[in-house]
Design a protein around this motif. Structure first.
Motif, short mmCIF file in Angstrom:
data_model
loop_
_atom_site.label_atom_id
_atom_site.label_comp_id
_atom_site.label_asym_id
_atom_site.label_seq_id
_atom_site.Cartn_x
_atom_site.Cartn_y
_atom_site.Cartn_z
N THR A 1 -9.44 -9.80 -0.64
CA THR A 1 -9.45 -10.30 0.73
C THR A 1 -8.77 -9.39 1.75
N GLY A 2 -7.64 -8.81 1.37
CA GLY A 2 -6.87 -7.98 2.30
C GLY A 2 -5.63 -7.50 1.58
N ILE A 3 -4.60 -7.13 2.32
CA ILE A 3 -3.34 -6.72 1.71
C ILE A 3 -2.54 -7.97 1.38
N TYR A 4 -2.41 -8.26 0.09
CA TYR A 4 -1.73 -9.48 -0.34
C TYR A 4 -0.22 -9.37 -0.13
N LYS A 5 0.38 -10.54 0.10
CA LYS A 5 1.83 -10.58 0.33
C LYS A 5 2.61 -10.54 -0.97
N ASP A 6 2.04 -11.09 -2.04
CA ASP A 6 2.76 -11.10 -3.32
C ASP A 6 1.75 -11.15 -4.47
N GLU A 7 2.26 -11.19 -5.68
CA GLU A 7 1.42 -11.13 -6.87
C GLU A 7 0.51 -12.35 -7.03
N SER A 8 0.84 -13.45 -6.39
CA SER A 8 0.02 -14.66 -6.53
C SER A 8 -1.35 -14.50 -5.86
N ILE B 1 7.98 -3.49 5.50
CA ILE B 1 7.53 -4.20 4.29
C ILE B 1 7.54 -3.25 3.10
N LEU B 2 7.06 -2.02 3.31
CA LEU B 2 7.04 -1.03 2.23
C LEU B 2 8.46 -0.62 1.85
N ARG B 3 9.33 -0.48 2.84
CA ARG B 3 10.71 -0.08 2.58
C ARG B 3 11.42 -1.11 1.72
N ARG B 4 11.13 -2.37 1.95
CA ARG B 4 11.78 -3.44 1.20
C ARG B 4 11.12 -3.67 -0.16
N GLY B 5 10.02 -2.97 -0.42
CA GLY B 5 9.33 -3.16 -1.70
C GLY B 5 8.74 -4.53 -1.87
N GLN B 6 8.23 -5.11 -0.77
CA GLN B 6 7.76 -6.49 -0.81
C GLN B 6 6.30 -6.64 -1.24
N LEU B 7 5.59 -5.54 -1.39
CA LEU B 7 4.17 -5.64 -1.72
C LEU B 7 3.94 -5.49 -3.22
N PRO B 8 2.90 -6.14 -3.74
CA PRO B 8 2.51 -5.90 -5.13
C PRO B 8 2.18 -4.41 -5.32
N LYS B 9 2.35 -3.93 -6.54
CA LYS B 9 2.18 -2.51 -6.83
C LYS B 9 0.81 -2.00 -6.40
N ASP B 10 -0.25 -2.76 -6.68
CA ASP B 10 -1.59 -2.26 -6.38
C ASP B 10 -1.90 -2.27 -4.88
N MET B 11 -1.05 -2.92 -4.08
CA MET B 11 -1.23 -2.93 -2.63
C MET B 11 -0.47 -1.79 -1.95
#
Length: 247
Positions: A152-159, A175-185
């Motif tokens: 769908t888009g850039i997901y917020k988390d693994e769910s 968001i990237l600095r805080r490492g808040q995105l799932p690895k594949d995003m």
């Protein structure tokens, strides 16, 4: 007859609503990374190519970058995708690798370039088409870089239950600095961020499996995926007019 008139009126309304978008996007280069090919059947793929041909017909300048389906010859696949677009009524031509001179010539002559990342010197090497699309968009200072993905888009988390709708470059950096995105995003987000940093006006991540995904993202108010923009002040004239209640 009443139903027919109602249907015509609805279609006319859609076209009228799209006019400000078409005006603002006229002559703009749109780089489309076709990364959802293996998720589409033949009918859906032909519908997508028809939408890409439509973009050229209404004045946009699309460039397609594609991956190669498993087991397919890269260069034959390139010709196949270009042929699908030509069957929709627009001129298309296959391009191998990042060849700016050829791209500029084909665009100026109203062709839709269809790029396979490899050329004859590195045909056996894997080259990520997402990287190629980012590089082409950055070098040509494209108005948009659009990733057609099987999600769908850039997901917020693994769910994968929620995704970001709109992000400024600064918001995405944080968001990237805080490492808040799932690895594949993260990799995809880095590509979007780099493209906008290098002059691409906006980067989009949308679900290419959805019917008319490109048209819904480009010509509707809210879009359907994730868009990364330089900042919230960088708006198209049609967006400014809508915010001011003029349309």
């Amino acid at each position: 007859m009443d139903e027919f008139i109602k249907e015509v009126e609805e279609k006319a309304g859609i076209l009228i609503d799209a006019l400000p978008y078409i005006r603002d996007f006229h002559d703009k280069i749109i780089v489309i990374e076709y990364g959802c090919g293996e998720a589409l059947d033949g009918m859906k793929e032909r519908a997508l190519m028809k939408d890409i041909a439509l973009l050229r017909s209404i004045g946009l300048r699309p460039i397609v970058v594609h991956d190669t389906r498993m087991g397919m010859d890269k260069f034959r696949e390139n010709k196949r995708v270009a042929k699908l677009i030509e069957l929709c009524g627009r001129k298309a031509i296959g391009v191998c690798g990042i060849d700016l001179q050829t791209l500029n010539i084909t665009i100026e002559n109203e062709y839709i370039p269809v790029i396979v990342p490899n050329d004859i010197d590195n045909e056996n090497q894997y080259i990520d088409p997402r990287e190629t699309a980012k590089e082409v968009a950055s070098l040509l200072k494209a108005d948009k870089l659009i990733y057609l993905m099987p999600f769908t888009g850039i997901y917020k988390d693994e769910s994968q239950e929620e995704y970001y709708g709109q992000l400024s470059m600064e918001e995405l950096r944080e968001i990237l600095r805080r490492g808040q995105l799932p690895k594949d995003m993260r990799m995809l987000s880095d590509m979007c961020l780099e493209a906008t940093e290098r002059g691409v006006y906006r980067a989009h991540v949308i679900d290419g499996r959805m019917d008319h995904a490109l048209l819904l993202e480009l010509f509707s108010v809210n879009g359907i995926g994730t868009v990364i923009m330089r900042d919230k002040l960088h708006r198209y004239p049609h967006e400014i007019a809508r915010m001011q209640g003029e349309v």
